[in-house]
Design a protein around this motif. Structure first.
Motif, PDB file in Angstrom:
ATOM      1  N   ASP A  35       3.184  49.730  51.812  1.00 48.50           N
ATOM      2  CA  ASP A  35       3.037  49.800  50.353  1.00 48.50           C
ATOM      3  C   ASP A  35       4.282  50.372  49.694  1.00 48.50           C
ATOM      4  O   ASP A  35       4.188  51.200  48.780  1.00 48.50           O
ATOM      5  N   GLN A  36       5.444  50.000  50.178  1.00 51.15           N
ATOM      6  CA  GLN A  36       6.740  50.408  49.596  1.00 51.15           C
ATOM      7  C   GLN A  36       7.039  51.890  49.727  1.00 51.15           C
ATOM      8  O   GLN A  36       7.975  52.377  49.120  1.00 51.15           O
ATOM      9  N   ARG A  37       6.234  52.651  50.468  1.00 46.83           N
ATOM     10  CA  ARG A  37       6.577  54.062  50.652  1.00 46.83           C
ATOM     11  C   ARG A  37       6.230  54.501  52.065  1.00 46.83           C
ATOM     12  O   ARG A  37       5.671  53.741  52.846  1.00 46.83           O
ATOM     13  N   ILE A  38       6.619  55.730  52.395  1.00 42.02           N
ATOM     14  CA  ILE A  38       6.269  56.283  53.707  1.00 42.02           C
ATOM     15  C   ILE A  38       4.867  56.856  53.562  1.00 42.02           C
ATOM     16  O   ILE A  38       4.662  57.832  52.843  1.00 42.02           O
ATOM     17  N   VAL A  39       3.899  56.229  54.228  1.00 42.69           N
ATOM     18  CA  VAL A  39       2.538  56.706  54.039  1.00 42.69           C
ATOM     19  C   VAL A  39       2.192  57.823  55.010  1.00 42.69           C
ATOM     20  O   VAL A  39       1.271  58.594  54.762  1.00 42.69           O
ATOM     21  N   ALA A  40       2.933  57.904  56.114  1.00 49.95           N
ATOM     22  CA  ALA A  40       2.656  58.985  57.053  1.00 49.95           C
ATOM     23  C   ALA A  40       3.898  59.254  57.874  1.00 49.95           C
ATOM     24  O   ALA A  40       4.669  58.347  58.158  1.00 49.95           O
ATOM     25  N   CYS A  41       4.093  60.523  58.231  1.00 51.67           N
ATOM     26  CA  CYS A  41       5.242  60.869  59.062  1.00 51.67           C
ATOM     27  C   CYS A  41       4.854  62.071  59.902  1.00 51.67           C
ATOM     28  O   CYS A  41       4.355  63.068  59.374  1.00 51.67           O
ATOM     29  N   GLY A  42       5.039  61.982  61.198  1.00 47.50           N
ATOM     30  CA  GLY A  42       4.698  63.104  62.064  1.00 47.50           C
ATOM     31  C   GLY A  42       4.476  62.622  63.479  1.00 47.50           C
ATOM     32  O   GLY A  42       4.894  61.504  63.830  1.00 47.50           O
ATOM     33  N   THR A  43       3.826  63.438  64.302  1.00 47.82           N
ATOM     34  CA  THR A  43       3.520  62.998  65.654  1.00 47.82           C
ATOM     35  C   THR A  43       2.420  61.951  65.585  1.00 47.82           C
ATOM     36  O   THR A  43       1.787  61.764  64.542  1.00 47.82           O
ATOM     37  N   ALA A  44       2.191  61.288  66.706  1.00 52.35           N
ATOM     38  CA  ALA A  44       1.217  60.195  66.707  1.00 52.35           C
ATOM     39  C   ALA A  44      -0.158  60.682  66.242  1.00 52.35           C
ATOM     40  O   ALA A  44      -0.845  60.006  65.481  1.00 52.35           O
ATOM     41  N   ALA A  45      -0.541  61.879  66.701  1.00 47.14           N
ATOM     42  CA  ALA A  45      -1.857  62.388  66.333  1.00 47.14           C
ATOM     43  C   ALA A  45      -1.942  62.615  64.827  1.00 47.14           C
ATOM     44  O   ALA A  45      -2.929  62.259  64.184  1.00 47.14           O
ATOM     45  N   GLU A  46      -0.872  63.177  64.280  1.00 51.02           N
ATOM     46  CA  GLU A  46      -0.858  63.431  62.835  1.00 51.02           C
ATOM     47  C   GLU A  46      -0.925  62.121  62.057  1.00 51.02           C
ATOM     48  O   GLU A  46      -1.633  62.018  61.050  1.00 51.02           O
ATOM     49  N   VAL A  47      -0.165  61.135  62.540  1.00 47.86           N
ATOM     50  CA  VAL A  47      -0.150  59.850  61.833  1.00 47.86           C
ATOM     51  C   VAL A  47      -1.512  59.175  61.934  1.00 47.86           C
ATOM     52  O   VAL A  47      -2.032  58.650  60.952  1.00 47.86           O
ATOM     53  N   ALA A  48      -2.117  59.237  63.114  1.00 46.00           N
ATOM     54  CA  ALA A  48      -3.394  58.554  63.314  1.00 46.00           C
ATOM     55  C   ALA A  48      -4.491  59.152  62.439  1.00 46.00           C
ATOM     56  O   ALA A  48      -5.458  58.471  62.091  1.00 46.00           O
ATOM     57  N   ALA A  49      -4.304  60.429  62.066  1.00 41.20           N
ATOM     58  CA  ALA A  49      -5.321  61.083  61.248  1.00 41.20           C
ATOM     59  C   ALA A  49      -5.290  60.599  59.798  1.00 41.20           C
ATOM     60  O   ALA A  49      -6.254  60.786  59.059  1.00 41.20           O
ATOM     61  N   VAL A  50      -4.169  59.972  59.406  1.00 41.55           N
ATOM     62  CA  VAL A  50      -4.067  59.518  58.014  1.00 41.55           C
ATOM     63  C   VAL A  50      -4.890  58.253  57.834  1.00 41.55           C
ATOM     64  O   VAL A  50      -4.855  57.353  58.673  1.00 41.55           O
ATOM     65  N   GLY A  82      -5.319  47.161  70.832  1.00 44.59           N
ATOM     66  CA  GLY A  82      -5.386  47.721  72.178  1.00 44.59           C
ATOM     67  C   GLY A  82      -4.055  48.255  72.673  1.00 44.59           C
ATOM     68  O   GLY A  82      -3.985  49.334  73.265  1.00 44.59           O
ATOM     69  N   ARG A  83      -3.005  47.514  72.358  1.00 45.00           N
ATOM     70  CA  ARG A  83      -1.692  47.874  72.884  1.00 45.00           C
ATOM     71  C   ARG A  83      -1.277  49.258  72.430  1.00 45.00           C
ATOM     72  O   ARG A  83      -0.596  49.988  73.119  1.00 45.00           O
ATOM     73  N   ALA A  84      -1.695  49.595  71.196  1.00 42.97           N
ATOM     74  CA  ALA A  84      -1.179  50.810  70.609  1.00 42.97           C
ATOM     75  C   ALA A  84      -1.805  52.072  71.207  1.00 42.97           C
ATOM     76  O   ALA A  84      -1.378  53.174  70.901  1.00 42.97           O
ATOM     77  N   ALA A  85      -2.804  51.867  72.068  1.00 43.16           N
ATOM     78  CA  ALA A  85      -3.376  53.030  72.734  1.00 43.16           C
ATOM     79  C   ALA A  85      -2.276  53.777  73.480  1.00 43.16           C
ATOM     80  O   ALA A  85      -2.251  55.010  73.520  1.00 43.16           O
ATOM     81  N   ALA A  86      -1.360  52.995  74.049  1.00 42.30           N
ATOM     82  CA  ALA A  86      -0.247  53.592  74.781  1.00 42.30           C
ATOM     83  C   ALA A  86       0.574  54.485  73.874  1.00 42.30           C
ATOM     84  O   ALA A  86       1.058  55.540  74.280  1.00 42.30           O
ATOM     85  N   VAL A  87       0.730  54.048  72.619  1.00 46.15           N
ATOM     86  CA  VAL A  87       1.552  54.807  71.692  1.00 46.15           C
ATOM     87  C   VAL A  87       0.962  56.188  71.488  1.00 46.15           C
ATOM     88  O   VAL A  87       1.637  57.201  71.543  1.00 46.15           O
ATOM     89  N   ARG A  88      -0.367  56.186  71.289  1.00 44.58           N
ATOM     90  CA  ARG A  88      -1.017  57.452  70.994  1.00 44.58           C
ATOM     91  C   ARG A  88      -0.816  58.432  72.147  1.00 44.58           C
ATOM     92  O   ARG A  88      -0.613  59.618  71.943  1.00 44.58           O
ATOM     93  N   GLN A  89      -0.875  57.874  73.373  1.00 39.22           N
ATOM     94  CA  GLN A  89      -0.674  58.759  74.516  1.00 39.22           C
ATOM     95  C   GLN A  89       0.784  59.186  74.642  1.00 39.22           C
ATOM     96  O   GLN A  89       1.095  60.315  74.943  1.00 39.22           O
ATOM     97  N   GLY A  90       1.661  58.208  74.403  1.00 35.96           N
ATOM     98  CA  GLY A  90       3.081  58.463  74.687  1.00 35.96           C
ATOM     99  C   GLY A  90       3.736  59.364  73.669  1.00 35.96           C
ATOM    100  O   GLY A  90       4.554  60.212  74.027  1.00 35.96           O
ATOM    101  N   VAL A  91       3.414  59.190  72.396  1.00 38.67           N
ATOM    102  CA  VAL A  91       4.163  59.899  71.356  1.00 38.67           C
ATOM    103  C   VAL A  91       3.539  61.264  71.108  1.00 38.67           C
ATOM    104  O   VAL A  91       2.333  61.384  71.027  1.00 38.67           O
ATOM    105  N   GLY A  92       4.353  62.249  70.947  1.00 35.43           N
ATOM    106  CA  GLY A  92       3.860  63.555  70.541  1.00 35.43           C
ATOM    107  C   GLY A  92       3.629  64.498  71.708  1.00 35.43           C
ATOM    108  O   GLY A  92       4.086  64.287  72.785  1.00 35.43           O
TER     109      GLY A  92
END
Lengths: 370, 251
Positions: free
Chosen positions: B214-229, B241-251
């Motif tokens: 939406d033309q702006r940064i809607v979330a910034c932080g570790t994966a857990a913080e971003v997922a909470a938004v 499904g693929r992004a499950a890896a991201v949640r584990q890997g980042v943060g």
């Protein structure tokens, strides 16, 4: 940022060099080669080295130290483990052992030989392309549905219609210059009226076709080479091939045909502009009336000259398009090759046009001269 | 390290970014994600000064990227390296000359030193000395990325900007490349900003995420913080499904 510094500490029996500060590309004293010499001088006496106070060491700093040490570990060295890892990486550099390809001793014979071979190669490529075009034409006669009309008309517009203003301007100006210079000479003999013969024959027969050919080679020939070349670089030609579209039919043939049609028309156009320019200049310079000029022109310039000019236009057009497409298809996928091929294409087509013009002059020496 | 304030971008009538603020600290590895056409690459180009934003400022290392003084600008540009999506190797130069190019531009190093540095960088990206004489046209996709990385690293940058670092590589090669990048980051300690579509790359490299939608940064932080938004794009991104890896890997 802390500059790299060297400090000599004298202990009981030996000198200990303590290095500190940031040993990076940006912070080492300039010039770096002078700094390296200083380090080398210090290393001669085989002192102990203490690198622990160094806050930052990058690969340039590590290489500098390694070279100062004569590419081996010094006898006494104190260094942090991170920096030791970096130095070990520098130790692992294996210089490229293969010798540089040296200059050939037989260059005086191999260089012209290679040139001749590549010229032969290009000639064979051109012959193959002409052969392919003949086959394409035969195929299209049987399958008229496949004739690439759109590409043909697009090329006709780009290399023909869009070239009208510039060819007219050049022709007009050359006509003026030629008429002005000749009238100065003719007047001394009192042969003013022969300006019509002179301008008519030279522009219709020679200058018109050659001028247009040089302009078109520079304008459309280079564009064709660059276009086909970029299509090769971006694999568009391969994409065409996978769709079962013949590149000679879709890319080369429309260009060749378009120039074969456009060039003679441009020749007529440019010659007309040249003669108009000459007529204006003759009128201003010598007071020759327009009516006299227009009346005399058909009498002193036999119509065969127009046919010669037109046929030159067709031949030059085909040659320019063929050469441009040939070099375009030989572009290798890098920028250097693209620019080199475009240059070669323009230079070759202008040279070939002038060579062929000379051949024309020999074979038509008995035609069209009163 | 990177400081973006109130950045707006507009091409004619199309608004790409609206009032973006973003901070990147030293040593972070930030992954910029967002749908296609959300202006990730545009933001990256504005970050390195290839493109001037319509409004707002970008500061790198505390200095304006588009400083009017050319000398300051040049000095700033030597402190970061950029890895382009297609490598952007100079096709007229050999691998050796490509890597040596930024070093030669300094005009302070002699050829022997440059040659040693080039070989060292080649070793860092796990290429051999014999590859140095090849031309870019003779390299495979993975090798192009490695050479481009070696060139980006040749001036020992403090910041490395990656545009789709693993695009066009097969999964195996892309995994190796991610490993290599992580190893080099540990060794050289540079900060990383990257744009990528590939969740594996994101999981392997990024320590933080910034989501552009939406033309702006809607979330910034570790994966857990971003997922909470709570945002449609983020929900969609993490539900695949693929992004499950991201949640584990980042943060």
């Amino acid at each position: 940022m802390a500059v790299a510094t060297i400090e000599a500490v004298r202990q009981s029996d030996a000198v200990q060099l303590v290095l500190s500060g940031e040993w990076t590309l940006a912070t080492m004293p300039q010039p770096i080669s002078g700094f390296e010499l200083r380090l080398r001088d210090l290393a001669i006496s085989k002192p102990g080295w203490d690198l622990r106070p160094i806050s930052r060491l990058d690969s340039a700093g590590a290489i500098l130290l390694w070279r100062a040490w004569g590419r081996q570990w010094p006898a006494s060295l104190a260094v942090s483990s991170g920096h030791r890892a970096l130095l070990e990486r520098v130790e692992g550099i294996s210089p490229d052992l293969q010798p540089e390809p040296s200059a050939e001793p037989l260059a005086w014979i191999t260089v012209p030989g290679r040139l001749a071979l590549s010229a032969g190669n290009h000639l064979a490529g051109m012959v193959a392309m002409i052969g392919q075009l003949v086959l394409d034409v035969a195929y299209l006669c049987v399958h008229p549905r496949d004739i690439p009309w759109r590409e043909f008309s697009a090329n006709l517009y780009k290399s023909g219609a869009q070239a009208l203003p510039v060819t007219a301007l050049i022709g007009f100006l050359i006509g003026i210059v030629l008429s002005y210079l000749s009238s100065l000479q003719l007047r001394t003999f009192g042969a003013d009226v022969f300006i019509v013969n002179l301008l008519g024959i030279s522009i219709v027969r020679e200058l018109g076709p050659v001028l247009v050919a040089i302009l078109v080679a520079g304008r459309s020939g280079s564009a064709m080479t660059a276009q086909i070349g970029v299509m090769r670089v971006t694999e568009e030609i391969d994409a065409l091939a996978t769709m079962g579209v013949s590149r000679s039919q879709r890319l080369v043939l429309p260009k060749v045909l378009a120039l074969a049609v456009a060039m003679p028309l441009l020749v007529i156009w440019c010659s007309a502009a040249g003669i108009t320019g000459g007529m204006v200049s003759a009128n201003l310079q010598m007071g020759l009336s327009y009516g006299f000029f227009v009346d005399t022109l058909p009498r002193v310039v036999p119509v065969a000259n127009v046919w010669i000019g037109l046929s030159k236009g067709v031949v030059f057009g085909v040659l320019i398009a063929l050469i441009a497409c040939h070099f375009g298809l030989r572009v290798k996928p890098n920028t250097e090759s693209l620019s080199a091929r475009t240059t070669t294409s323009v230079v070759t087509s202008i040279t070939v046009v002038i060579l062929v013009d000379a051949v024309f002059a020999v074979f038509t020496r008995n035609l069209g001269l009163p | 390290m990177v400081e973006i304030r109130g950045l707006c971008t507009q091409f004619d009538d199309v608004v790409i970014h609206r009032d973006i603020d973003l901070d990147i600290e030293v040593g972070q590895m930030l992954g910029l994600v967002g749908g296609s056409g959300s202006g990730k690459t545009t933001l990256l180009r504005e970050m390195v000064g290839l493109l001037a934003p319509s409004k707002g400022t970008v500061r790198l290392f505390g200095e304006a990227v588009l400083d009017p003084d050319p000398e300051r600008r040049r000095r700033l540009r030597r402190r970061f390296g950029m890895l382009f999506q297609q490598g952007a190797l100079f096709s007229a130069l050999s691998v050796h000359d490509n890597i040596a190019f930024p070093l030669r531009e300094l005009h302070t190093l002699d050829e022997a030193m440059i040659s040693d540095l080039v070989l060292l960088k080649l070793g860092m990206v796990e290429l051999e000395a014999r590859h140095a004489r090849l031309m870019p046209a003779e390299l495979s996709g993975g090798m192009i990325k490695r050479v481009a990385l070696a060139r980006a690293l040749s001036l020992e940058p403090e910041l490395l900007v990656l545009d789709e670092p693993t695009a066009g590589l097969d999964p195996d090669r892309s995994e190796n490349f991610v490993k290599l990048l992580r190893m080099l980051q540990k060794e050289l300690g540079f900060t990383v900003v990257m744009v990528t579509h590939d969740p594996e790359t994101l999981a392997g490299l990024a320590t933080r995420l910034a989501v552009l939608a939406d033309q702006r940064i809607v979330a910034c932080g570790t994966a857990a913080e971003v997922a909470a938004v709570d945002h449609p794009f983020i929900r969609n991104f993490f539900s695949s499904g693929r992004a499950a890896a991201v949640r584990q890997g980042v943060g």
